[in-house]
Structure formats: structure tokens, C-alpha cells
Design an enzyme around this catalytic site. Structure first.
Site, PDB file in Angstrom:
ATOM      1  N   ARG A 179      31.501  32.534  52.559  1.00 11.88           N
ATOM      2  CA  ARG A 179      32.636  33.475  52.629  1.00 11.88           C
ATOM      3  C   ARG A 179      32.447  34.336  53.871  1.00 11.88           C
ATOM      4  O   ARG A 179      31.323  34.741  54.179  1.00 11.88           O
ATOM      5  CB  ARG A 179      32.711  34.367  51.377  1.00 11.88           C
ATOM      6  CG  ARG A 179      33.030  33.626  50.086  1.00 11.88           C
ATOM      7  CD  ARG A 179      33.178  34.579  48.892  1.00 11.88           C
ATOM      8  NE  ARG A 179      34.467  35.287  48.913  1.00 11.88           N
ATOM      9  CZ  ARG A 179      34.749  36.308  48.106  1.00 11.88           C
ATOM     10  NH1 ARG A 179      33.826  36.768  47.264  1.00 11.88           N
ATOM     11  NH2 ARG A 179      35.937  36.895  48.144  1.00 11.88           N
ATOM     12  N   GLN A 222      40.142  40.871  39.416  1.00 14.21           N
ATOM     13  CA  GLN A 222      38.802  41.438  39.209  1.00 14.21           C
ATOM     14  C   GLN A 222      38.883  42.775  38.463  1.00 14.21           C
ATOM     15  O   GLN A 222      37.984  43.153  37.722  1.00 14.21           O
ATOM     16  CB  GLN A 222      38.072  41.642  40.541  1.00 14.21           C
ATOM     17  CG  GLN A 222      37.653  40.380  41.257  1.00 14.21           C
ATOM     18  CD  GLN A 222      38.654  39.919  42.289  1.00 14.21           C
ATOM     19  OE1 GLN A 222      39.867  40.116  42.114  1.00 14.21           O
ATOM     20  NE2 GLN A 222      38.203  39.284  43.353  1.00 14.21           N
ATOM     21  N   ASP A 264      33.652  45.657  51.476  1.00 15.42           N
ATOM     22  CA  ASP A 264      32.969  44.429  51.881  1.00 15.42           C
ATOM     23  C   ASP A 264      32.408  44.562  53.276  1.00 15.42           C
ATOM     24  O   ASP A 264      31.472  43.835  53.637  1.00 15.42           O
ATOM     25  CB  ASP A 264      33.949  43.255  51.790  1.00 15.42           C
ATOM     26  CG  ASP A 264      34.328  43.016  50.338  1.00 15.42           C
ATOM     27  OD1 ASP A 264      35.251  43.709  49.848  1.00 15.42           O
ATOM     28  OD2 ASP A 264      33.676  42.184  49.685  1.00 15.42           O
ATOM     29  N   ASN A 281      38.227  45.945  52.419  1.00 15.92           N
ATOM     30  CA  ASN A 281      37.995  45.818  50.989  1.00 15.92           C
ATOM     31  C   ASN A 281      39.038  44.886  50.395  1.00 15.92           C
ATOM     32  O   ASN A 281      39.910  44.356  51.094  1.00 15.92           O
ATOM     33  CB  ASN A 281      38.026  47.210  50.330  1.00 15.92           C
ATOM     34  CG  ASN A 281      37.430  47.206  48.933  1.00 15.92           C
ATOM     35  OD1 ASN A 281      36.336  46.693  48.704  1.00 15.92           O
ATOM     36  ND2 ASN A 281      38.171  47.751  47.979  1.00 15.92           N
ATOM     37  N   LYS A 282      38.984  44.703  49.087  1.00 18.65           N
ATOM     38  CA  LYS A 282      39.894  43.798  48.409  1.00 18.65           C
ATOM     39  C   LYS A 282      41.347  44.069  48.772  1.00 18.65           C
ATOM     40  O   LYS A 282      41.751  45.226  48.898  1.00 18.65           O
ATOM     41  CB  LYS A 282      39.704  43.941  46.893  1.00 18.65           C
ATOM     42  CG  LYS A 282      40.547  43.039  46.030  1.00 18.65           C
ATOM     43  CD  LYS A 282      40.416  41.555  46.385  1.00 18.65           C
ATOM     44  CE  LYS A 282      38.998  41.144  46.463  1.00 18.65           C
ATOM     45  NZ  LYS A 282      38.782  39.820  47.063  1.00 18.65           N
TER      46      LYS A 282
HETATM   47  C1  LIG Z   1      30.651  46.482  45.687  1.00 17.29           C
HETATM   48  S1  LIG Z   1      31.607  45.022  45.712  1.00 17.29           S
HETATM   49  C2  LIG Z   1      32.513  45.165  47.134  1.00 17.29           C
HETATM   50  C3  LIG Z   1      33.836  44.409  47.094  1.00 17.29           C
HETATM   51  O1  LIG Z   1      33.715  42.979  46.789  1.00 17.29           O
HETATM   52  C4  LIG Z   1      34.903  42.575  46.065  1.00 17.29           C
HETATM   53  O2  LIG Z   1      35.486  41.404  46.591  1.00 17.29           O
HETATM   54  P1  LIG Z   1      35.276  39.964  45.820  1.00 17.29           P
HETATM   55  O3  LIG Z   1      35.506  40.217  44.358  1.00 17.29           O
HETATM   56  O4  LIG Z   1      36.310  39.051  46.457  1.00 17.29           O
HETATM   57  O5  LIG Z   1      33.870  39.547  46.145  1.00 17.29           O
HETATM   58  C5  LIG Z   1      35.837  43.739  46.226  1.00 17.29           C
HETATM   59  O6  LIG Z   1      36.455  43.732  47.508  1.00 17.29           O
HETATM   60  C6  LIG Z   1      34.846  44.893  46.103  1.00 17.29           C
HETATM   61  O7  LIG Z   1      35.387  46.128  46.396  1.00 17.29           O
END
Ligand SMILES: CSC[C@H]1O[C@H](OP(=O)(O)O)[C@H](O)[C@@H]1O
Length: 352
Positions: A91, A198, A239, A249-250
Site C-alpha cells: 500500500r 472502518q 497515515d 488520512n482516510k
Molecule cells: C492510526 S491508523 C491511521 C489511519 O489508517 C486508516 O486507514 P486504513 O484503514 O485504510 O488503513 C485511517 O486512515 C486511519 O486514520
């Protein structure tokens, strides 16, 4: 902090890696038993394990799985780089992935005179250290974020930056667990976070398991709960933080931040220094992962859009630094202008 109220995302089980299959939450608690870097790559790519810190921890163990059976020094060095590059391709956005893989490789490079078996042990030991340090880092982020919070306040969060995204306590959710421990009654509004949900599947699950007041909302309801005066702070994870304080971020975080600014609500970013990328000048340079259209058109197996419809499915967005009230790391609080503070916080860890 009290015992973790949910299953751990990553467990090193003597000679192999156990990963909680987060695709099956909240209805099933299933652990995958992984013995190869290929299986770790797949777990990261399919979001069986997800969340920037958890991805980095899993990859570090995956690197060990990839070199533990090499039989010569030449093979060790060749495979160390090949497997690290391979895992790093799973990723592109969360910088914790490359950060963890680089850290393990740098550790080994500084011990080149050791024997082959000693070098293998160093790889595993560094992976375990990254894993163990994450618990302390998240606890400190929680303590630093708690300074902005009061009993009874409303918090809106997006996606999952909780224990499931890390070794144990989470980043954005860490202060909420600490507040619970202090007997505070926070009211959390969790964005469901389309398309992979999520927030609904993981954050709502985590906070309900911890007996914390959580209300699940659709992403398009964030504005109205702010307008109602139910939210006094937005807390999100990240991220990757660029050197100027832009926050990746998401997907949907940018919209939440703009809405928060419109309503005079502070936006706090929980950012372990392992998610700060001083080599990326601004958010414009952060690679944004685009994922399969089916996550939107047939999420969780139900067709909800016409076949062959054109889809845009970026997994992340960038919130410009001007929308961020503070970036909170394990080393403290950084306010605008962010650049110098980000450097200090990252280098503080390197100097220790
Ligand atoms: C502390 S987790 C940081 C971040 O990761 C998540 O993305 P994903 O679920 O696609 O890995 C989300 O952006 C969180 O905020």
C-alpha cells in the site's frame, strides 16, 4: 491504561505472525496464521490488517518471515532488500510501512559484523521493539490529547484510529480510553466511513466493547451533528503528515475538517512520529491509494450501483495544514506553523 477491551490486531506467536482478520469484524473474531511475506503482503493489501501503525508492525514481522531461512550472507542481504521492497509495495500511502521496513534494515546494517544467525535475530528483535514501542507511543499520544478534553464533551472521529489500527491503544481513540479510565463521560460520534466502513465496523465496535458512549453516523451527517452543537472537538488519525503539516488520512477527513472550521470546532490529529514524513514537503506529493471500484459498487457483496459505472475510489485525502488546530505526537503538541515543530518531534526520537 486498563486492559484492552478488544482483540489485539497483531500478535507474534513464537515462530509466526497472528493477524486479526479485520475484514470479518464486528461479527467474527478470526485470527490468520501467517508464515510468509507473501501472506503478510496480501493481508495488508486486502485490509485484513490495516491502520498505519499496525501495517508497519505487520510488515516488520513479514520481513523476518522472509529472511529467517536464508542459508548464506549473500542470500540474507539480497533477500532483506527484496522482501522489504516487496512488502513496501502493498500500500502506498501510510508512511509507517516504509518507516518500519527502513528501520529494521538500518538496524541490521549497523551490525554487519555479526553472524548470519545473529543478523536474523536482530531483524526479529527490531520488529518486536517496533511493536512494543507502539503501545507506549499511543499511550503518550492519549495523554497529550487529553489536555484538550473535558468530561462530558462531544468528540467526532472518522475511520478507525483505535486499538485495531495499532498495537493496542490506538492514536485518535487513545484519549477516549484514558478519559473512560478517569470516569469521564465523553460522547463520541463515529463516522461510518464509506466505502470500507472502518468507523462502523471497527470504531463503533471498539468503543461499544469499552462501554463508551458512541453514536454511529453516516459520513454525510457530520455537518448536522456539528450544527446541533453536539461536537466540541474532532480527533482523527493520520497515515502521513507532510513536512508542512498537511495531513493525509482516510477519505472524508478533509470534508470533516472543512465542516469543523465552518463551525469553529478544533481539529486534532493524533500522529505518532512514525507517521510524520519530513521527506515529503507538502500533501500534494503524498501518493494516494486508489482502490477497486467494487468497494463502492458492491460493498460487502451487495451490488448497489449499475455494473460498468465509472468510479473514483481514493482511499485517502489530504487536509491542508490551515484546517488543523494541532498535531499531537507522543512528544507533545505542535501548533501552526507546523514545520519546525514536526522536525523537532521527529528528531527528538532519533536523538534518544
Ligand atoms: C492510526 S491508523 C491511521 C489511519 O489508517 C486508516 O486507514 P486504513 O484503514 O485504510 O488503513 C485511517 O486512515 C486511519 O486514520
Amino acid at each position: 491504561m486498563n486492559a484492552i477491551p478488544h482483540p489485539l490486531s497483531v500478535i507474534w506467536q513464537n515462530d509466526h505472525l497472528q493477524l486479526l482478520d479485520q475484514r470479518k469484524l464486528p461479527t467474527e473474531t478470526v485470527y490468520m496464521e501467517l508464515q510468509t511475506p507473501e501472506s503478510v503482503w496480501d493481508a495488508i493489501y486486502t485490509l485484513a490488517v490495516r491502520g498505519a501503525p499496525a501495517i508497519g508492525i505487520a510488515a516488520a514481522y513479514g520481513l523476518y518471515l522472509g529472511i529467517r531461512q536464508v542459508e548464506s550472507m549473500d542470500q540474507f542481504w539480497r533477500e532483506l532488500k527484496r522482501v522489504a521492497d516487496y512488502l513496501n509495495s502493498a500500500r502506498p500511502t501510510a508512511v509507517n510501512l516504509s518507516w518500519a521496513l527502513n528501520r529494521v534494515q538500518e538496524k541490521v546494517m549497523s551490525h554487519q559484523s555479526q553472524s548470519l544467525e545473529q543478523l536474523k535475530e536482530i531483524v526479529l528483535a527490531e520488529a518486536k521493539l517496533i511493536h512494543q514501542e507502539d503501545e507506549t507511543v499511543c499511550r503518550k499520544i492519549g495523554e497529550n490529547l487529553l489536555t484538550f478534553m473535558q468530561d462530558g464533551m462531544g468528540i467526532l472521529t472518522h475511520c478507525n484510529a483505535g486499538g485495531l489500527a495499532t498495537a493496542a491503544y490506538g492514536t485518535a481513540l487513545a484519549p477516549i480510553y484514558l478519559a473512560k479510565q478517569k470516569g469521564w463521560n465523553l460522547k463520541v460520534f463515529a463516522d461510518e466511513t464509506r466505502p470500507v466502513l472502518q468507523g462502523a465496523r471497527l470504531t463503533a465496535y471498539e468503543l461499544q466493547q469499552a462501554d463508551i458512549d458512541v453514536t454511529l453516523i453516516c459520513d454525510n451527517m457530520a455537518g448536522v451533528v456539528m450544527k446541533q452543537g453536539w461536537v466540541q472537538a474532532v480527533i482523527v488519525g493520520t497515515d502521513r503528515v507532510a513536512a508542512n503539516g498537511d495531513v493525509c488520512n482516510k477519505i472524508g477527513t478533509y470534508s470533516v475538517a472543512v465542516l469543523a472550521k465552518e463551525h469553529g470546532i478544533p481539529v486534532y490529529v493524533a500522529a505518532p512520529t512514525s507517521s510524520i514524513d519530513l521527506n515529503t514537503a507538502t500533501g500534494d506529493e503524498i501518493p494516494i491509494e486508489e482502490r477497486a471500484p467494487e468497494e463502492i459498487t458492491a460493498g460487502f457483496g451487495k451490488q448497489t450501483a449499475p455494473t460498468e459505472i465509472k468510479v473514483f475510489n481514493p482511499a485517502f485525502d489530504v487536509t491542508p495544514a490551515k484546517y488543523i488546530t494541532a498535531i499531537v505526537t507522543e512528544n507533545g503538541v505542535i501548533r501552526a506553523p507546523f514545520a519546525n515543530g514536526l522536525k523537532e518531534h521527529v528528531h527528538k526520537n532519533k536523538d534518544n
